[in-house]
Motif scaffolding. Structure first.
Motif, PDB file in Angstrom:
ATOM      1  N   SER A  37      44.693  42.154  44.056  1.00  0.00           N
ATOM      2  CA  SER A  37      43.429  41.891  44.038  1.00  0.00           C
ATOM      3  C   SER A  37      43.234  40.877  43.126  1.00  0.00           C
ATOM      4  O   SER A  37      42.566  41.115  41.956  1.00  0.00           O
ATOM      5  N   THR A  39      41.348  37.834  41.426  1.00  0.00           N
ATOM      6  CA  THR A  39      39.994  37.172  41.223  1.00  0.00           C
ATOM      7  C   THR A  39      39.996  36.147  40.124  1.00  0.00           C
ATOM      8  O   THR A  39      39.171  35.599  40.018  1.00  0.00           O
ATOM      9  N   ALA A  70      34.753  40.880  42.573  1.00  0.00           N
ATOM     10  CA  ALA A  70      35.812  41.987  42.672  1.00  0.00           C
ATOM     11  C   ALA A  70      35.892  42.528  43.917  1.00  0.00           C
ATOM     12  O   ALA A  70      37.000  42.840  44.324  1.00  0.00           O
ATOM     13  N   GLU A  71      34.720  42.919  44.206  1.00  0.00           N
ATOM     14  CA  GLU A  71      34.554  43.568  45.663  1.00  0.00           C
ATOM     15  C   GLU A  71      35.265  42.793  46.612  1.00  0.00           C
ATOM     16  O   GLU A  71      35.978  43.532  47.460  1.00  0.00           O
ATOM     17  N   LYS A  74      39.128  42.789  46.334  1.00  0.00           N
ATOM     18  CA  LYS A  74      39.760  44.195  46.776  1.00  0.00           C
ATOM     19  C   LYS A  74      39.623  44.199  48.380  1.00  0.00           C
ATOM     20  O   LYS A  74      40.723  44.727  48.869  1.00  0.00           O
ATOM     21  N   GLU A  75      38.631  44.038  49.040  1.00  0.00           N
ATOM     22  CA  GLU A  75      38.544  43.790  50.512  1.00  0.00           C
ATOM     23  C   GLU A  75      39.392  43.185  51.020  1.00  0.00           C
ATOM     24  O   GLU A  75      40.207  43.411  51.985  1.00  0.00           O
ATOM     25  N   ALA A  77      42.425  41.922  49.806  1.00  0.00           N
ATOM     26  CA  ALA A  77      43.735  42.573  49.638  1.00  0.00           C
ATOM     27  C   ALA A  77      43.759  43.727  50.316  1.00  0.00           C
ATOM     28  O   ALA A  77      45.050  43.847  51.064  1.00  0.00           O
ATOM     29  N   ALA A  78      42.990  44.495  50.752  1.00  0.00           N
ATOM     30  CA  ALA A  78      43.040  45.910  51.479  1.00  0.00           C
ATOM     31  C   ALA A  78      43.635  44.980  52.974  1.00  0.00           C
ATOM     32  O   ALA A  78      44.507  45.731  53.706  1.00  0.00           O
ATOM     33  N   VAL A  99      46.744  48.303  47.054  1.00  0.00           N
ATOM     34  CA  VAL A  99      46.573  47.199  46.460  1.00  0.00           C
ATOM     35  C   VAL A  99      46.316  47.325  44.744  1.00  0.00           C
ATOM     36  O   VAL A  99      46.436  48.446  44.346  1.00  0.00           O
ATOM     37  N   THR A 100      46.971  46.353  44.221  1.00  0.00           N
ATOM     38  CA  THR A 100      46.999  46.603  42.836  1.00  0.00           C
ATOM     39  C   THR A 100      45.921  45.835  42.112  1.00  0.00           C
ATOM     40  O   THR A 100      45.265  44.988  42.866  1.00  0.00           O
ATOM     41  N   GLU A 101      46.160  45.624  40.718  1.00  0.00           N
ATOM     42  CA  GLU A 101      44.984  44.872  40.146  1.00  0.00           C
ATOM     43  C   GLU A 101      45.523  43.476  40.169  1.00  0.00           C
ATOM     44  O   GLU A 101      46.664  42.914  40.721  1.00  0.00           O
ATOM     45  N   GLU A 102      44.761  42.564  39.435  1.00  0.00           N
ATOM     46  CA  GLU A 102      45.214  41.066  39.449  1.00  0.00           C
ATOM     47  C   GLU A 102      46.546  40.812  39.065  1.00  0.00           C
ATOM     48  O   GLU A 102      47.292  39.967  39.643  1.00  0.00           O
TER      49      GLU A 102
END
Length: 165
Positions: A37, A39, A70-71, A74-75, A77-78, A99-102
């Protein structure tokens, strides 16, 4: 069942799926797909990457700083994860993901450890677009994974048959 961990910055294309599946003789393998994800990108590196491949409009958008929330990240990436999993499954592979962090390297290390480390993970496949600065200075995901993980790491360029360093 041996596992291949796939780290990708975008949804896997049909060509990417075909290349990944062709790496192994047996199709009974399991695939674990990770999509970060993202950003927080290096704007200068992103502009250079876009200019390197002739994407002037994209370079201009990076210059004005159109970063997702951030939202939104994540969306996105999903959605990329679901398309990647659907492509692998349609080709007959057993696949799951997250989904992982940045910075996806901690999640990549955790995925390798969760599969039993080098004994349970056959290899790691990193699928990205070319990133001139990161690739040149070996700060790309594949180079960083090679430094920290004790499994083979292959770097594929998204949508092509080209192999990164």
């Amino acid at each position: 069942m041996p596992t291949t961990v796939v780290l990708t910055e975008d949804a896997l294309t049909d060509a990417d799926v075909a290349h990944i599946l062709s790496l192994h003789d047996e199709r009974a393998e399991r695939y674990r797909v990770l999509v970060p994800s993202d950003t927080d990108r290096n704007v200068v590196a992103a502009i250079i990457d876009h200019l390197w491949v002739g994407e002037l409009r994209a370079a201009g958008q990076d210059l004005v700083g159109k970063e997702p929330t951030a939202e939104q990240a994540k969306e996105t990436a999903a959605q990329r994860l679901e398309r990647s999993l659907a492509g692998l499954r349609a080709a007959g592979a057993v696949a799951d993901g997250a989904v992982t962090e940045e910075d996806p390297l901690p999640a990549l290390a955790a995925a390798v450890a969760a599969q039993g480390g080098p004994d349970g993970v056959q290899d790691v496949v990193v699928v990205t677009y070319p990133h001139v600065v990161a690739d040149t200075f070996r700060s790309d995901w594949a180079s960083r994974a090679r430094e920290h993980l004790h499994v083979p790491v292959l770097h594929l360029y998204a949508g092509t048959s080209e192999i990164g360093d």
